[in-house]
Design a protein around this motif. Structure first.
Motif, PDB file in Angstrom:
ATOM      1  N   HIS A 288       0.832  -1.217   0.000  1.00 54.77           N
ATOM      2  CA  HIS A 288       0.000   0.000   0.000  1.00 54.77           C
ATOM      3  C   HIS A 288       0.864   1.264   0.000  1.00 54.77           C
ATOM      4  O   HIS A 288       0.499   2.269   0.604  1.00 54.77           O
ATOM      5  CB  HIS A 288      -0.923  -0.014   1.215  1.00 54.77           C
ATOM      6  CG  HIS A 288      -1.778  -1.228   1.311  1.00 54.77           C
ATOM      7  ND1 HIS A 288      -2.775  -1.509   0.406  1.00 54.77           N
ATOM      8  CD2 HIS A 288      -1.765  -2.267   2.187  1.00 54.77           C
ATOM      9  CE1 HIS A 288      -3.355  -2.661   0.727  1.00 54.77           C
ATOM     10  NE2 HIS A 288      -2.761  -3.141   1.797  1.00 54.77           N
ATOM     11  N   ARG A 289       1.958   1.225  -0.686  1.00 57.03           N
ATOM     12  CA  ARG A 289       2.882   2.350  -0.711  1.00 57.03           C
ATOM     13  C   ARG A 289       2.332   3.490  -1.574  1.00 57.03           C
ATOM     14  O   ARG A 289       1.369   3.312  -2.322  1.00 57.03           O
ATOM     15  CB  ARG A 289       4.236   1.899  -1.248  1.00 57.03           C
ATOM     16  CG  ARG A 289       4.237   1.627  -2.737  1.00 57.03           C
ATOM     17  CD  ARG A 289       5.583   1.170  -3.267  1.00 57.03           C
ATOM     18  NE  ARG A 289       5.584   1.217  -4.733  1.00 57.03           N
ATOM     19  CZ  ARG A 289       5.947   2.284  -5.434  1.00 57.03           C
ATOM     20  NH1 ARG A 289       6.371   3.363  -4.814  1.00 57.03           N
ATOM     21  NH2 ARG A 289       5.913   2.280  -6.749  1.00 57.03           N
ATOM     22  N   ASP A 290       2.993   4.621  -1.509  1.00 57.19           N
ATOM     23  CA  ASP A 290       2.683   5.750  -2.384  1.00 57.19           C
ATOM     24  C   ASP A 290       3.243   5.435  -3.766  1.00 57.19           C
ATOM     25  O   ASP A 290       4.460   5.461  -3.976  1.00 57.19           O
ATOM     26  CB  ASP A 290       3.310   7.028  -1.824  1.00 57.19           C
ATOM     27  CG  ASP A 290       3.106   8.241  -2.730  1.00 57.19           C
ATOM     28  OD1 ASP A 290       2.394   8.119  -3.750  1.00 57.19           O
ATOM     29  OD2 ASP A 290       3.671   9.312  -2.415  1.00 57.19           O
ATOM     30  N   VAL A 291       2.368   5.113  -4.722  1.00 59.24           N
ATOM     31  CA  VAL A 291       2.832   4.648  -6.032  1.00 59.24           C
ATOM     32  C   VAL A 291       3.449   5.763  -6.865  1.00 59.24           C
ATOM     33  O   VAL A 291       4.064   5.489  -7.907  1.00 59.24           O
ATOM     34  CB  VAL A 291       1.693   3.968  -6.816  1.00 59.24           C
ATOM     35  CG1 VAL A 291       1.191   2.736  -6.070  1.00 59.24           C
ATOM     36  CG2 VAL A 291       0.559   4.941  -7.098  1.00 59.24           C
ATOM     37  N   SER A 292       3.309   7.012  -6.425  1.00 61.10           N
ATOM     38  CA  SER A 292       3.931   8.110  -7.156  1.00 61.10           C
ATOM     39  C   SER A 292       5.393   8.299  -6.747  1.00 61.10           C
ATOM     40  O   SER A 292       6.099   9.113  -7.334  1.00 61.10           O
ATOM     41  CB  SER A 292       3.171   9.418  -6.926  1.00 61.10           C
ATOM     42  OG  SER A 292       3.266   9.833  -5.574  1.00 61.10           O
ATOM     43  N   ALA A 293       5.846   7.523  -5.770  1.00 55.18           N
ATOM     44  CA  ALA A 293       7.234   7.590  -5.297  1.00 55.18           C
ATOM     45  C   ALA A 293       8.025   6.413  -5.874  1.00 55.18           C
ATOM     46  O   ALA A 293       7.448   5.378  -6.228  1.00 55.18           O
ATOM     47  CB  ALA A 293       7.275   7.552  -3.776  1.00 55.18           C
ATOM     48  N   PRO A 294       9.342   6.536  -5.977  1.00 53.93           N
ATOM     49  CA  PRO A 294      10.163   5.420  -6.471  1.00 53.93           C
ATOM     50  C   PRO A 294      10.074   4.221  -5.533  1.00 53.93           C
ATOM     51  O   PRO A 294       9.844   4.369  -4.328  1.00 53.93           O
ATOM     52  CB  PRO A 294      11.585   5.995  -6.479  1.00 53.93           C
ATOM     53  CG  PRO A 294      11.420   7.473  -6.409  1.00 53.93           C
ATOM     54  CD  PRO A 294      10.152   7.722  -5.652  1.00 53.93           C
ATOM     55  N   VAL A 295      10.254   3.037  -6.076  1.00 55.19           N
ATOM     56  CA  VAL A 295      10.310   1.825  -5.265  1.00 55.19           C
ATOM     57  C   VAL A 295      11.608   1.825  -4.474  1.00 55.19           C
ATOM     58  O   VAL A 295      12.691   2.029  -5.035  1.00 55.19           O
ATOM     59  CB  VAL A 295      10.245   0.567  -6.154  1.00 55.19           C
ATOM     60  CG1 VAL A 295      10.520  -0.682  -5.333  1.00 55.19           C
ATOM     61  CG2 VAL A 295       8.888   0.457  -6.828  1.00 55.19           C
ATOM     62  N   GLU A 296      11.491   1.633  -3.177  1.00 55.09           N
ATOM     63  CA  GLU A 296      12.673   1.550  -2.318  1.00 55.09           C
ATOM     64  C   GLU A 296      12.891   0.095  -1.900  1.00 55.09           C
ATOM     65  O   GLU A 296      11.931  -0.599  -1.563  1.00 55.09           O
ATOM     66  CB  GLU A 296      12.492   2.416  -1.070  1.00 55.09           C
ATOM     67  CG  GLU A 296      12.353   3.913  -1.356  1.00 55.09           C
ATOM     68  CD  GLU A 296      13.633   4.531  -1.875  1.00 55.09           C
ATOM     69  OE1 GLU A 296      14.708   3.918  -1.698  1.00 55.09           O
ATOM     70  OE2 GLU A 296      13.554   5.626  -2.465  1.00 55.09           O
ATOM     71  N   PRO A 297      14.141  -0.390  -1.936  1.00 53.43           N
ATOM     72  CA  PRO A 297      14.401  -1.773  -1.514  1.00 53.43           C
ATOM     73  C   PRO A 297      13.912  -2.007  -0.086  1.00 53.43           C
ATOM     74  O   PRO A 297      13.999  -1.127   0.769  1.00 53.43           O
ATOM     75  CB  PRO A 297      15.922  -1.893  -1.602  1.00 53.43           C
ATOM     76  CG  PRO A 297      16.334  -0.822  -2.569  1.00 53.43           C
ATOM     77  CD  PRO A 297      15.371   0.300  -2.361  1.00 53.43           C
TER      78      PRO A 297
END
Length: 262
Positions: free
Chosen positions: A172-181
């Motif tokens: 449920h992350r903020d999809v407008s942000a880059p994926v963080e490991p």
């Protein structure tokens, strides 16, 4: 009474008059036609890749393993063709490109909105690309792609549908942000690989995709260096110097990090 229409032909179905009339060289140099055709074909493949990514995200979000694998296999095959086209472009010598390069004016491959959409679907979130796009339809499409779930987000939904405990902060992350490991997600991926079922195969196809994109970037850099060296790129872009900064940056970092634990 049904209106009688002219029979559909190969030419009319494929709109060949429009397609074959779309090459408009700005010089009399022989090699400019090749340059135009290659880049127009790239744009057609980018369009198809976006079409396939839409399908891949749909079937992943539905938990469909077989359809996801089939679609990703097609994407990988298209990507191989896209990379192979560089071989054709490299038949053009630096002198041949220079003979018409000035006619390109401010146009540059950096302005390919569809490629930016491809990057956004794969998870890139870099607003610096907007400097190449004034307000309008192309910029709106890229912004929309950056605000939607990426292919990797759809993959996480897929894993959760297959009863893997994907961390909520990833799902449920903020999809407008880059994926963080995420080390927590990497533990889930480790279990996926240990189970060695359909989801593990989907993981491998995503790794293939990531590797294929990195191969495309590398071949693109070497092609630019081969044709123009370290000159400023067309349209005033940084050319090879900028392209090198995009190398070896994975789109799906967790799928690479987990390999040290397998």
């Amino acid at each position: 009474m049904t209106e009688h229409n002219a029979a559909l032909t190969y030419s009319s179905y494929l709109a060949l008059d429009e397609i074959l009339g779309a090459q408009k060289p700005r010089s009399d140099e022989h090699d400019e036609m090749l340059f135009i055709v290659i880049h127009q074909v790239y744009e057609l493949w980018f369009k198809q890749l976006l079409h396939e990514f839409g399908r891949a995200q749909q079937v992943l979000s539905n938990g469909e393993t077989a359809h996801a694998l089939h679609t990703l296999r097609r994407v990988l095959t298209i990507l191989k063709v896209v990379v192979a086209q560089i071989d054709v472009l490299e038949t053009m010598t630096p002198r041949q490109f220079t003979s018409f390069r000035e006619r390109l004016d401010a146009s540059s491959g950096f302005q390919s909105a569809q490629f930016r959409e491809v990057e956004a679907v794969l998870g890139r979130r870099d607003t610096r690309v907007f400097k190449h796009y004034p307000p309008g339809e192309q910029r709106d499409r890229i912004e929309a792609a950056m605000s939607r779930p990426s292919l990797f987000d759809s993959f996480l939904t897929y894993l959760s549908l297959h009863d893997y405990d994907v961390p909520s902060k990833c799902l449920h992350r903020d999809v407008s942000a880059p994926v963080e490991p995420s080390t927590d997600l990497q533990q889930v991926l480790l279990r996926v690989y240990q189970d060695d079922t359909g989801p593990a195969q989907v993981c491998e196809r995503l790794v293939d995709l990531d590797e294929g994109l990195q191969e495309w970037r590398y071949r693109h850099v070497k092609m630019v260096e081969r044709v123009i060296g370290h000159k400023v790129g067309t349209g005033g872009s940084a050319g090879a110097a900028y392209l090198k900064t995009t190398l070896f940056t994975p789109m799906f970092p967790d799928l690479w990090e987990v390999r040290s634990e397998l």
